[in-house]
Design a protein around this motif. Structure first.
Motif, short mmCIF file in Angstrom:
data_model
loop_
_atom_site.label_atom_id
_atom_site.label_comp_id
_atom_site.label_asym_id
_atom_site.label_seq_id
_atom_site.Cartn_x
_atom_site.Cartn_y
_atom_site.Cartn_z
N ASP A 65 55.39 1.23 -47.62
CA ASP A 65 56.34 2.31 -47.79
C ASP A 65 57.41 2.22 -46.69
OD1 ASP A 65 57.21 5.07 -46.87
OD2 ASP A 65 56.31 5.60 -48.79
N LYS A 66 58.67 2.33 -47.13
CA LYS A 66 59.80 2.19 -46.21
C LYS A 66 59.83 3.27 -45.14
CE LYS A 66 63.75 -0.25 -47.86
NZ LYS A 66 65.05 -0.19 -48.48
N THR A 67 59.47 4.48 -45.50
CA THR A 67 59.49 5.59 -44.55
C THR A 67 58.48 5.37 -43.43
OG1 THR A 67 60.10 7.08 -46.35
CG2 THR A 67 59.31 8.09 -44.34
N MET A 68 57.29 4.92 -43.79
CA MET A 68 56.26 4.67 -42.79
C MET A 68 56.68 3.53 -41.86
SD MET A 68 54.02 6.94 -43.00
CE MET A 68 52.65 6.33 -42.06
N ALA A 69 57.26 2.50 -42.43
CA ALA A 69 57.71 1.36 -41.62
C ALA A 69 58.80 1.80 -40.65
CB ALA A 69 58.21 0.23 -42.52
N SER A 70 59.69 2.64 -41.13
CA SER A 70 60.77 3.16 -40.29
C SER A 70 60.22 4.04 -39.16
CB SER A 70 61.77 3.95 -41.13
OG SER A 70 62.78 4.50 -40.33
N LEU A 71 59.25 4.89 -39.49
CA LEU A 71 58.63 5.75 -38.48
C LEU A 71 57.88 4.91 -37.45
CD1 LEU A 71 57.26 8.72 -40.62
CD2 LEU A 71 59.00 8.84 -38.83
N HIS A 72 57.19 3.87 -37.92
CA HIS A 72 56.46 3.00 -37.01
C HIS A 72 57.43 2.30 -36.05
CE1 HIS A 72 53.38 0.34 -35.51
NE2 HIS A 72 54.14 -0.70 -35.80
N GLU A 73 58.53 1.80 -36.59
CA GLU A 73 59.53 1.13 -35.76
C GLU A 73 60.12 2.09 -34.72
OE1 GLU A 73 63.77 -0.85 -36.67
OE2 GLU A 73 62.11 -1.65 -37.85
N GLU A 74 60.41 3.31 -35.13
CA GLU A 74 60.96 4.30 -34.22
C GLU A 74 59.94 4.67 -33.13
OE1 GLU A 74 64.03 6.55 -32.71
OE2 GLU A 74 64.05 5.05 -34.29
N THR A 75 58.67 4.75 -33.50
CA THR A 75 57.61 5.04 -32.53
C THR A 75 57.52 3.93 -31.49
OG1 THR A 75 56.39 6.29 -34.18
CG2 THR A 75 55.15 5.54 -32.26
N LEU A 76 57.58 2.67 -31.93
CA LEU A 76 57.55 1.54 -31.00
C LEU A 76 58.75 1.60 -30.05
CD1 LEU A 76 56.46 -1.39 -33.36
CD2 LEU A 76 55.07 -0.18 -31.66
N HIS A 77 59.91 1.93 -30.60
CA HIS A 77 61.12 2.03 -29.78
C HIS A 77 60.97 3.13 -28.72
CE1 HIS A 77 65.40 1.95 -28.81
NE2 HIS A 77 65.39 3.25 -28.92
N LEU A 78 60.45 4.28 -29.13
CA LEU A 78 60.26 5.39 -28.18
C LEU A 78 59.21 5.07 -27.13
CD1 LEU A 78 60.50 8.45 -30.61
CD2 LEU A 78 62.14 7.78 -28.84
N ASN A 79 58.13 4.38 -27.52
CA ASN A 79 57.11 3.97 -26.55
C ASN A 79 57.70 3.03 -25.50
OD1 ASN A 79 54.95 5.42 -27.53
ND2 ASN A 79 54.21 3.78 -28.85
N LYS A 80 58.52 2.10 -25.93
CA LYS A 80 59.17 1.17 -25.00
C LYS A 80 60.10 1.94 -24.06
CE LYS A 80 60.92 -2.96 -23.72
NZ LYS A 80 61.03 -2.87 -22.29
N LEU A 81 60.84 2.90 -24.59
CA LEU A 81 61.73 3.71 -23.77
C LEU A 81 60.95 4.49 -22.72
CD1 LEU A 81 64.55 4.86 -23.17
CD2 LEU A 81 64.13 6.58 -24.93
N VAL A 82 59.84 5.11 -23.12
CA VAL A 82 59.01 5.87 -22.18
C VAL A 82 58.44 4.94 -21.11
CG1 VAL A 82 56.86 7.18 -21.95
CG2 VAL A 82 58.47 7.75 -23.76
N ASP A 83 57.96 3.76 -21.52
CA ASP A 83 57.43 2.79 -20.55
C ASP A 83 58.50 2.37 -19.55
OD1 ASP A 83 54.95 2.85 -21.73
OD2 ASP A 83 55.18 0.95 -22.80
#
Length: 187
Positions: A1-19
């Motif tokens: 599902d495109k929405t889940m993939a997009s949310l997953h990508e955004e979560t990875l981006h935010l985790n990297k930003l927090v790190d």
């Protein structure tokens, strides 16, 4: 599902930003742990270059790596690996294919200079002057899919300064971006 993939990508981006923010805040507070020990900079760089070799080949970017002498310096291998990972990652992200990244080391009196020079494109001159400022991203890196957080090069500067070194960016003769890191061979 495109929405889940997009949310997953955004979560990875935010985790990297927090790190990245966490690393930078620890560094600013002088609380980032550095475990200085004698290390061979050639071996460390070779390992990082090897880690990127497959990806670089897939992106049609050739990495030329040359160190004439094995050089020992006092440093934190984890932080120096992070430094070189960030720099090579940036180069692969912002170099057009087919392209090239040249990494050279030269020994001076009590110091080693490591240069990374890639092929076009190159940031504008005003951008080059600000590359190591936190949250700074050039116009061409504003896209969230390709651009980073604007913290990676600020972290690089902090790592180099913690090793009593210096880092600067310049227009490379190859028409791309050049980065020069100078580190003392004796701390």
């Amino acid at each position: 599902d495109k929405t889940m993939a997009s949310l997953h990508e955004e979560t990875l981006h935010l985790n990297k930003l927090v790190d990245d923010l966490h690393t930078l805040s620890l560094s600013d507070a002088g609380a980032l742990n550095y475990h200085m020990q004698a290390l061979d900079i050639q071996s460390l760089l070779q390992q990082v270059v090897d880690d990127f070799s497959t990806r670089a080949a897939e992106q049609h970017i050739r990495i030329e790596y040359q160190i004439n002498n094995s050089t020992t310096l006092q440093g934190d291998s984890t932080r120096l690996q992070q430094l070189f990972y960030n720099l090579i990652e940036n180069s692969l992200r912002y170099t057009d294919a087919p392209g090239q990244l040249d990494i050279h080391c030269s020994l001076g009196s009590g110091e080693i200079s490591i240069t990374l020079e890639d092929t076009p494109p190159v940031p504008a001159e005003e951008d080059i002057k600000q590359l190591f400022e936190r949250f700074y991203r050039t116009e061409s890196s504003r896209n969230r899919k390709t651009g980073g957080s604007g913290l990676g090069l600020a972290i690089c500067r902090n790592i180099v300064e913690a090793h009593q070194g210096s880092i600067k960016a310049y227009l490379a003769p190859s028409g791309g971006l050049g980065i020069c890191i100078t580190l003392p061979t004796v701390i």
